[in-house]
Design a protein around this motif. Structure first.
Motif, PDB file in Angstrom:
ATOM      1  N   ARG A  47       4.262   6.967   3.172  1.00  0.00           N
ATOM      2  CA  ARG A  47       3.963   6.210   4.377  1.00  0.00           C
ATOM      3  C   ARG A  47       2.465   6.187   4.673  1.00  0.00           C
ATOM      4  NH1 ARG A  47       5.855   9.118   8.304  1.00  0.00           N
ATOM      5  NH2 ARG A  47       5.869   7.497   9.898  1.00  0.00           N
ATOM      6  N   GLN A  48       1.789   7.298   4.385  1.00  0.00           N
ATOM      7  CA  GLN A  48       0.359   7.377   4.670  1.00  0.00           C
ATOM      8  C   GLN A  48      -0.433   6.394   3.801  1.00  0.00           C
ATOM      9  OE1 GLN A  48      -0.746   9.379   7.102  1.00  0.00           O
ATOM     10  NE2 GLN A  48      -2.863   8.679   6.896  1.00  0.00           N
ATOM     11  N   SER A  49      -0.128   6.374   2.500  1.00  0.00           N
ATOM     12  CA  SER A  49      -0.859   5.471   1.609  1.00  0.00           C
ATOM     13  C   SER A  49      -0.504   4.024   1.901  1.00  0.00           C
ATOM     14  CB  SER A  49      -0.561   5.808   0.147  1.00  0.00           C
ATOM     15  OG  SER A  49       0.824   5.679  -0.127  1.00  0.00           O
ATOM     16  N   GLU A  50       0.741   3.780   2.307  1.00  0.00           N
ATOM     17  CA  GLU A  50       1.155   2.425   2.672  1.00  0.00           C
ATOM     18  C   GLU A  50       0.389   1.941   3.900  1.00  0.00           C
ATOM     19  OE1 GLU A  50       3.161  -1.228   3.429  1.00  0.00           O
ATOM     20  OE2 GLU A  50       2.552  -0.075   1.675  1.00  0.00           O
ATOM     21  N   LEU A  51       0.211   2.830   4.880  1.00  0.00           N
ATOM     22  CA  LEU A  51      -0.562   2.464   6.071  1.00  0.00           C
ATOM     23  C   LEU A  51      -2.004   2.154   5.680  1.00  0.00           C
ATOM     24  CD1 LEU A  51      -0.904   2.118   9.112  1.00  0.00           C
ATOM     25  CD2 LEU A  51      -1.324   4.581   9.280  1.00  0.00           C
ATOM     26  N   GLY A  52      -2.576   2.974   4.816  1.00  0.00           N
ATOM     27  CA  GLY A  52      -3.943   2.732   4.373  1.00  0.00           C
ATOM     28  C   GLY A  52      -4.083   1.383   3.689  1.00  0.00           C
ATOM     29  N   ARG A  53      -3.104   1.042   2.852  1.00  0.00           N
ATOM     30  CA  ARG A  53      -3.132  -0.259   2.168  1.00  0.00           C
ATOM     31  C   ARG A  53      -3.101  -1.401   3.172  1.00  0.00           C
ATOM     32  NH1 ARG A  53      -0.090  -4.373   0.955  1.00  0.00           N
ATOM     33  NH2 ARG A  53       1.618  -3.510   2.184  1.00  0.00           N
ATOM     34  N   ARG A  54      -2.250  -1.282   4.183  1.00  0.00           N
ATOM     35  CA  ARG A  54      -2.115  -2.359   5.167  1.00  0.00           C
ATOM     36  C   ARG A  54      -3.380  -2.497   6.020  1.00  0.00           C
ATOM     37  NH1 ARG A  54       3.062  -4.197   5.897  1.00  0.00           N
ATOM     38  NH2 ARG A  54       2.818  -4.614   8.118  1.00  0.00           N
ATOM     39  N   GLU A  62     -11.035  11.878   8.112  1.00  0.00           N
ATOM     40  CA  GLU A  62     -10.650  13.169   7.549  1.00  0.00           C
ATOM     41  C   GLU A  62      -9.277  13.640   8.038  1.00  0.00           C
ATOM     42  OE1 GLU A  62     -13.662  16.053   8.204  1.00  0.00           O
ATOM     43  OE2 GLU A  62     -15.165  15.058   6.926  1.00  0.00           O
ATOM     44  N   ASP A  63      -8.873  13.231   9.240  1.00  0.00           N
ATOM     45  CA  ASP A  63      -7.587  13.680   9.774  1.00  0.00           C
ATOM     46  C   ASP A  63      -6.407  12.850   9.271  1.00  0.00           C
ATOM     47  OD1 ASP A  63      -7.951  11.309  11.089  1.00  0.00           O
ATOM     48  OD2 ASP A  63      -7.876  12.142  13.122  1.00  0.00           O
ATOM     49  N   GLY A  64      -6.663  11.927   8.336  1.00  0.00           N
ATOM     50  CA  GLY A  64      -5.594  11.109   7.775  1.00  0.00           C
ATOM     51  C   GLY A  64      -5.405   9.776   8.490  1.00  0.00           C
ATOM     52  N   SER A  65      -6.076   9.582   9.607  1.00  0.00           N
ATOM     53  CA  SER A  65      -5.985   8.308  10.315  1.00  0.00           C
ATOM     54  C   SER A  65      -7.009   7.335   9.733  1.00  0.00           C
ATOM     55  CB  SER A  65      -6.218   8.510  11.812  1.00  0.00           C
ATOM     56  OG  SER A  65      -7.546   8.955  12.047  1.00  0.00           O
ATOM     57  N   PHE A  66      -7.035   6.139  10.289  1.00  0.00           N
ATOM     58  CA  PHE A  66      -7.944   5.107   9.802  1.00  0.00           C
ATOM     59  C   PHE A  66      -8.677   4.478  10.975  1.00  0.00           C
ATOM     60  CE2 PHE A  66      -4.439   5.540   6.873  1.00  0.00           C
ATOM     61  CZ  PHE A  66      -5.060   5.601   5.637  1.00  0.00           C
ATOM     62  N   LEU A  67      -9.825   3.916  10.670  1.00  0.00           N
ATOM     63  CA  LEU A  67     -10.600   3.199  11.671  1.00  0.00           C
ATOM     64  C   LEU A  67     -10.803   1.776  11.160  1.00  0.00           C
ATOM     65  CD1 LEU A  67     -11.914   4.046  14.399  1.00  0.00           C
ATOM     66  CD2 LEU A  67     -14.091   4.146  13.178  1.00  0.00           C
ATOM     67  N   LEU A  68     -10.300   0.811  11.931  1.00  0.00           N
ATOM     68  CA  LEU A  68     -10.557  -0.597  11.646  1.00  0.00           C
ATOM     69  C   LEU A  68     -11.754  -1.009  12.494  1.00  0.00           C
ATOM     70  CD1 LEU A  68      -9.838  -3.394  10.466  1.00  0.00           C
ATOM     71  CD2 LEU A  68      -8.300  -3.708  12.415  1.00  0.00           C
ATOM     72  N   TYR A 121     -10.848   0.260  16.138  1.00  0.00           N
ATOM     73  CA  TYR A 121      -9.464   0.611  16.451  1.00  0.00           C
ATOM     74  C   TYR A 121      -9.057   1.838  15.640  1.00  0.00           C
ATOM     75  CZ  TYR A 121      -9.592  -4.194  18.139  1.00  0.00           C
ATOM     76  OH  TYR A 121      -9.951  -5.354  18.793  1.00  0.00           O
ATOM     77  N   ALA A 122      -8.619   2.877  16.323  1.00  0.00           N
ATOM     78  CA  ALA A 122      -8.112   4.073  15.660  1.00  0.00           C
ATOM     79  C   ALA A 122      -6.632   3.841  15.346  1.00  0.00           C
ATOM     80  CB  ALA A 122      -8.286   5.295  16.551  1.00  0.00           C
ATOM     81  N   ILE A 123      -6.259   4.019  14.085  1.00  0.00           N
ATOM     82  CA  ILE A 123      -4.909   3.704  13.622  1.00  0.00           C
ATOM     83  C   ILE A 123      -4.328   4.919  12.907  1.00  0.00           C
ATOM     84  CG2 ILE A 123      -3.548   2.200  12.128  1.00  0.00           C
ATOM     85  CD1 ILE A 123      -5.736   0.067  12.532  1.00  0.00           C
ATOM     86  N   ALA A 124      -3.142   5.341  13.347  1.00  0.00           N
ATOM     87  CA  ALA A 124      -2.527   6.547  12.761  1.00  0.00           C
ATOM     88  C   ALA A 124      -1.017   6.444  12.828  1.00  0.00           C
ATOM     89  CB  ALA A 124      -3.004   7.793  13.504  1.00  0.00           C
ATOM     90  N   LEU A 125      -0.363   7.175  11.947  1.00  0.00           N
ATOM     91  CA  LEU A 125       1.099   7.246  11.996  1.00  0.00           C
ATOM     92  C   LEU A 125       1.519   7.974  13.270  1.00  0.00           C
ATOM     93  CD1 LEU A 125       1.931   8.185   8.308  1.00  0.00           C
ATOM     94  CD2 LEU A 125       2.453   6.024   9.445  1.00  0.00           C
TER      95      LEU A 125
END
Length: 228
Positions: A131-138, A159-165, A215-219
């Motif tokens: 799920r984490q890699s799938e979120l990163g891809r999207r 570093e915490d596994g979240s993403f920044l758009l 935008y901070a994006i995380a599972l």
């Protein structure tokens, strides 16, 4: 002359994408001498396209951090600003606020449909990834779409596994000043695309005086779905 113009455009691009920087930092990225960069910066300053603030440090002389001015915004894409503003104002004037809301909801729906086609992938590919890699891809694909639309966007893994758009430019900024519901629906588009198990939070906003939108994006499995 063409080389000078190219160098100026490169400087403006770097300041737009990455924020305030020193002449030395710009020179390192462009592989030219700091003296040449300072000359370009002085010319841009004379044209009122850049300015600087002094960063005072414990040791040594203050460092000039160069940044764009409001005047430089005209150098970047603005998606038919006047036309869009007029249309939004006329819809509200002729048909009321509820009609404007419906127009923006329909625009958001079309964005979701268009973006979804790019973000989609074969089912067997989804099953192979977590799920984490799938979120990163999207998120990366979403950044690519927005970048093509003029938002100068990029996706950053944290570093915490979240993403920044990050969106360094807003091609609909003039319209958004007139109708801030545009920003509201942009958030809904992102949330709908990424799904109910993902948290989307705007942490920087051009409309609030920030240099960019981010935008901070995380599972987040417990986050409820947002309906459009």
């Amino acid at each position: 002359m063409e080389e000078k113009q190219k160098a100026k455009h490169q400087i403006l691009y770097l300041l737009k994408m990455y924020g305030p920087q020193s002449a030395a930092e710009l020179a390192e990225q462009l592989q030219v001498s700091p003296m040449a960069i300072r000359q370009h910066l002085q010319n841009l300053k004379a044209d009122l396209q850049v300015t600087y603030e002094e960063d005072r440090r414990p040791l040594g002389r203050p460092v000039k951090l160069w940044q764009l001015t409001e005047r430089s915004a005209d150098l970047f894409p603005n998606a038919h600003a006047d036309l869009m503003v007029d249309m939004l104002q006329n819809v509200e004037k002729l048909f009321g606020a509820s009609a404007l809301e419906k127009v923006l909801a329909e625009r958001a729906k079309q964005q979701v449909e268009t973006y979804s086609q790019v973000l989609a992938e074969p089912e067997d590919d989804r099953e192979r990834g977590d799920r984490q890699s799938e979120l990163g891809r999207r998120v990366r694909h979403l950044a690519e779409i927005r970048d093509r639309e003029g938002y100068m966007a990029r996706a950053i893994a944290r570093e915490d596994g979240s993403f920044l758009l990050v969106e360094n430019h807003c091609p609909i900024q003039t319209a958004a000043h007139t109708c801030q519901l545009l920003c509201h629906w942009e958030m809904k588009v992102f949330q709908t695309l990424l799904g109910p198990e993902v948290s989307v939070e705007r942490v920087e906003h051009i409309m609030e005086g920030d240099r960019r939108c981010a935008y901070a994006i995380a599972l987040n499995p417990k986050r409820p779905s947002i309906e459009t």
